[in-house]
Design a protein around this motif. Structure first.
Motif, PDB file in Angstrom:
ATOM      1  N   LYS A   1       1.558   1.360   6.518  1.00  0.00           N
ATOM      2  CA  LYS A   1       2.131   2.637   5.767  1.00  0.00           C
ATOM      3  C   LYS A   1       3.597   2.781   5.732  1.00  0.00           C
ATOM      4  N   ASP A   2       4.277   1.775   6.388  1.00  0.00           N
ATOM      5  CA  ASP A   2       5.709   1.524   6.380  1.00  0.00           C
ATOM      6  C   ASP A   2       6.059   1.330   4.891  1.00  0.00           C
ATOM      7  N   LYS A   3       6.418   2.144   4.102  1.00  0.00           N
ATOM      8  CA  LYS A   3       6.858   1.799   2.775  1.00  0.00           C
ATOM      9  C   LYS A   3       8.013   0.930   2.405  1.00  0.00           C
ATOM     10  N   SER A   4       8.997   0.874   3.680  1.00  0.00           N
ATOM     11  CA  SER A   4      10.258   0.176   3.475  1.00  0.00           C
ATOM     12  C   SER A   4       9.996  -1.453   3.553  1.00  0.00           C
ATOM     13  N   LEU A   5       8.727  -1.875   4.105  1.00  0.00           N
ATOM     14  CA  LEU A   5       8.562  -3.084   4.155  1.00  0.00           C
ATOM     15  C   LEU A   5       7.929  -3.768   3.010  1.00  0.00           C
ATOM     16  N   ASP A   6       8.369  -4.961   2.545  1.00  0.00           N
ATOM     17  CA  ASP A   6       7.862  -5.615   1.387  1.00  0.00           C
ATOM     18  C   ASP A   6       6.370  -6.485   1.919  1.00  0.00           C
TER      19      ASP A   6
END
Length: 186
Positions: free
Chosen positions: A15-20
Motif C-alpha cells: 500500500k506504500d505508494k512512495s515505493l516503486d
C-alpha cells in the motif's frame, strides 16, 4: 501476533505508494525469505525424491523453489493491489498454526490460508492454501511427474525455465508501467 505480522508487513509494503514496484517487491521478498521455511517446503514437495537427491541437488532445489514461490506469489499478489485483506482466524495447536485470511475484491472473496510451524520459538510458513488448493500438494504432484520422466536434473532445469519466464513477464510489465508513467507525466 508474529503470524499476522508477516502478512501485515506485506500489505503495508503493497500500500506504500512512495515505493516503486521493484523496491516494494524486494521488501516483500525479504519478508517471504524471513517467514517461509523453504527447506521444509522443499522436503515435503519432493517427498520421496528428497531422500534420493544428493546434498547439492537438495540445496539447488531449495534455492530454485524459494525463487519460484516468490515469483508465483508476486504474480498473484500484484493482481490484488487495492483490495482489502481480512484476518479471519488464527488457530494454534501446539507447534502448528493456521492463519485464515480473505482477500476481498470488489467482486469476490478469495480465501488464503497460511500453515505455520514453530521452529525454536519462531513461526514459519510451510504451506499456503489459495482457494482450498495447497501450494505444496499442487507442486508435489507436478514435480513428481517431472522427476519420474526427466530425473532431478530435468526438474531443476524446468524450475529454472519457469523462473526465467516469470522474470521476463515481469520485465515486460515493468516496461509497460514505465511507459505509462511517461505518458501521464507530460
Amino acid at each position: 501476533g508474529r503470524v499476522k505480522d508477516s502478512v501485515g508487513r506485506v500489505i503495508t509494503i503493497l500500500k506504500d505508494k512512495s515505493l516503486d514496484r521493484e523496491t516494494s517487491w524486494q521488501q516483500i521478498a525479504a519478508v517471504i525469505d524471513d517467514g517461509f521455511d523453504f527447506r521444509s517446503m522443499s522436503q515435503s514437495v519432493l517427498a520421496t525424491n528428497w531422500k534420493k537427491a544428493s546434498a547439492e541437488e537438495r540445496s539447488r532445489f531449495t534455492e530454485f523453489f524459494s525463487q519460484y514461490i516468490e515469483e508465483t506469489y508476486r504474480s498473484r499478489i500484484e493482481a490484488y493491489t487495492d483490495e482489502e485483506i481480512i484476518y479471519k482466524d488464527e488457530v494454534i495447536r501446539g507447534k502448528k498454526a493456521i492463519v485464515e485470511t480473505i482477500i476481498k475484491t470488489s467482486s469476490t472473496e478469495i480465501p488464503v490460508n497460511y500453515k505455520l510451524k514453530n521452529n525454536d520459538g519462531e513461526w514459519f510458513a510451510y504451506d499456503v492454501i489459495v482457494e482450498g488448493i495447497s501450494l505444496v500438494n499442487n507442486y508435489r504432484n507436478t514435480f513428481a511427474v517431472i522427476v519420474k520422466n526427466e530425473g532431478m536434473d530435468g526438474l531443476l532445469s524446468d524450475i529454472q525455465r519457469r523462473i526465467d519466464r516469470y522474470k521476463a513477464a515481469q520485465l515486460e510489465e515493468d516496461a509497460e508501467a514505465d511507459a505509462e508513467e511517461v505518458m501521464t507525466d507530460s
